[in-house]
Design a protein around this motif. Structure first.
Motif, mmCIF file in Angstrom:
data_model
loop_
_atom_site.group_PDB
_atom_site.id
_atom_site.type_symbol
_atom_site.label_atom_id
_atom_site.label_comp_id
_atom_site.label_asym_id
_atom_site.label_seq_id
_atom_site.Cartn_x
_atom_site.Cartn_y
_atom_site.Cartn_z
ATOM 1 N N ASP A 265 0.813 -1.218 0.000
ATOM 2 C CA ASP A 265 0.000 0.000 0.000
ATOM 3 C C ASP A 265 0.847 1.269 0.000
ATOM 4 O O ASP A 265 0.307 2.381 -0.044
ATOM 5 N N ARG A 266 2.156 1.092 0.096
ATOM 6 C CA ARG A 266 3.093 2.217 0.098
ATOM 7 C C ARG A 266 2.757 3.227 1.202
ATOM 8 O O ARG A 266 2.602 4.424 0.958
ATOM 9 N N VAL A 267 2.655 2.715 2.404
ATOM 10 C CA VAL A 267 2.438 3.589 3.558
ATOM 11 C C VAL A 267 3.312 3.118 4.718
ATOM 12 O O VAL A 267 3.674 1.944 4.813
ATOM 13 N N ILE A 268 3.645 4.065 5.592
ATOM 14 C CA ILE A 268 4.239 3.771 6.893
ATOM 15 C C ILE A 268 3.134 4.031 7.906
ATOM 16 O O ILE A 268 2.558 5.122 7.937
ATOM 17 N N LYS A 269 2.813 3.030 8.716
ATOM 18 C CA LYS A 269 1.698 3.178 9.642
ATOM 19 C C LYS A 269 2.136 2.867 11.068
ATOM 20 O O LYS A 269 2.565 1.765 11.373
ATOM 21 N N PHE A 270 2.027 3.880 11.915
ATOM 22 C CA PHE A 270 2.303 3.711 13.337
ATOM 23 C C PHE A 270 0.967 3.580 14.057
ATOM 24 O O PHE A 270 0.144 4.507 14.021
ATOM 25 N N ASN A 271 0.741 2.456 14.693
ATOM 26 C CA ASN A 271 -0.529 2.221 15.371
ATOM 27 C C ASN A 271 -0.481 2.688 16.823
ATOM 28 O O ASN A 271 0.580 2.699 17.456
ATOM 29 N N ARG A 272 -1.631 3.072 17.320
ATOM 30 C CA ARG A 272 -1.750 3.382 18.740
ATOM 31 C C ARG A 272 -1.470 2.114 19.535
ATOM 32 O O ARG A 272 -1.901 1.028 19.157
#
Length: 405
Positions: A265-272
């Motif tokens: 998805d070409r994203v960097i995702k930092f989750n809570r």
């Protein structure tokens, strides 16, 4: 029987002599003029004697009280001399267990369990470096305000002598805060009676905060040119470039793991994260944050995967396990000739230039992960304007690359 007037009148003689009170108490006068209280008693058929202290430091009333306490022990069939020796040893062992270092280690184990590993490591390092050498072995109840001031002064001197960027006041104040936390824990657990850090709370002034600033045109050109030709490690170079392209904070770049990367998805995702599960928090504020990858960031992360794909952190420490040191990126800037620039200035530069170019303020603020006043709204905002922000970050990466021209 002795009285105060008689005690004051006693003069030294050529030989030691004793003046008797009653119930075994007497005052021994030495030729040197020194006077000591003695308690004479009989135990198991033997005549014995113990010292109760020096006169006049211990007066007649206190000497009689000490005699009565020793006599009470003697009535149980125990030698008051041995009883005192045992109690003295126990008190010494208790004092040793209540050293500042021992209490501090207990405080870390019991009170910092829910703090981040980085905070705990910083807490420990500060005490090891500046505090324990001064008061580590000292009983915590005996730590004084003068001790705290000495530690603060030594901290400032250490930092200034090493020609660091900072003058040391912040570290000195932080050491006082750490010491105060340990001592207040000792007070709560009945091992100290007062907090000596309070008296020196205003001795060292906190320096005025230098807020992040946008880079000047010449600085931007030096940055992109020298960083692309950086002779250090590829990981440090890529971390620096990623800071510029993504608008993330230094700590977020350092804590980024491969679990945060979605190449599809070409994203960097930092989750809570959940504090109850003691998960590691990445964001400054504990919330979900999505960073769309520009082409430049995508290529950097692909390159990093070849370098560190088998390690936890995307930008892993070079010579040891774990993340990059928190000073590494600022040292890199110093190395390429931008001593007055900090990594946080990248975010100020992005905010200023993107606002000047007319990009929506909400997109910029969301991409900077600035605090949303409405916490309920903030928990759902992370995915808003995702395609708009994707285009904005690609434009921003292209703007950064244009600086070298």
């Amino acid at each position: 029987m002795l009285n105060d007037a008689k005690l004051r009148s006693l003069k030294p003689k050529e030989k030691v002599y004793r003046e008797t009170d009653f119930d075994g108490l007497c005052l021994e006068v030495k030729p040197t003029g020194k006077k000591f209280w003695r308690y004479r008693f009989r135990l198991h058929g033997k005549q014995l004697m113990m010292t109760l202290g020096a006169y006049p430091a211990i007066g007649l009333a206190e000497a009689r009280k000490k005699r009565d306490e020793a006599k009470a022990v003697l009535d149980t069939g125990v030698s008051p001399v041995q009883d005192r020796a045992i109690k003295t040893k126990e008190a010494a062992e208790k004092d040793k267990a209540n050293s500042f270092k021992d209490v501090a280690q207990e405080y870390i184990e019991k009170r910092l369990v829910n703090r981040s590993p980085e905070y705990v490591r910083h807490f420990k390092d500060s005490l090891e470096r500046d505090v324990y050498p001064k008061i580590g072995k000292k009983n915590i109840r005996d730590v004084t305000s003068a001790d705290i001031l000495n530690i603060m002064d030594s901290t400032i001197k250490r930092i200034r002598e090493r020609n660091m960027q900072h003058s040391g006041e912040v570290s000195a104040i932080q050491n006082r805060t750490f010491i105060g936390a340990v001592i207040r824990y000792a007070i709560a657990t009945l091992r100290a009676e007062y907090d000596p850090t309070y008296a020196v709370r205003d001795v060292v002034d906190r320096p005025e905060v230098e807020h992040a600033r946008p880079l000047e045109k010449k600085e931007r050109q030096i940055l992109i040119t020298k960083l692309n030709s950086y002779k250090g490690t590829t990981t440090v170079k890529n971390a620096g470039l990623s800071l510029m392209y993504t608008m993330l904070r230094t700590v977020e770049i350092r804590r980024m793991t491969w679990d945060h990367i979605d190449f599809d998805d070409r994203v960097i995702k930092f989750n809570r994260v959940s504090r109850h599960n003691q998960e590691k928090r990445v964001m400054k504020k504990n919330r979900t944050h999505i960073v769309p990858m520009s082409e430049q960031v995508f290529n950097i992360l692909k390159e990093q995967h070849k370098i560190n794909g088998n390690r936890e952190y995307v930008f892993a420490a070079i010579y040891k396990e774990g993340m990059l040191n928190k000073t590494t990126l600022n040292r890199m800037l110093d190395f390429i000739g931008l001593r007055d620039v900090t990594a946080h200035d990248f975010r100020a530069t992005a905010s200023t230039l993107l606002n000047e170019k007319g990009y929506d303020k909400d997109w910029i603020e969301l991409q900077l992960a600035h605090t949303e006043e409405n916490k309920t709204r903030a928990s759902y905002n992370h995915a808003r304007w995702l395609q708009d922000r994707r285009k904005m970050l690609q434009d921003w990466a292209d703007i950064v690359d244009s600086w070298k021209n």
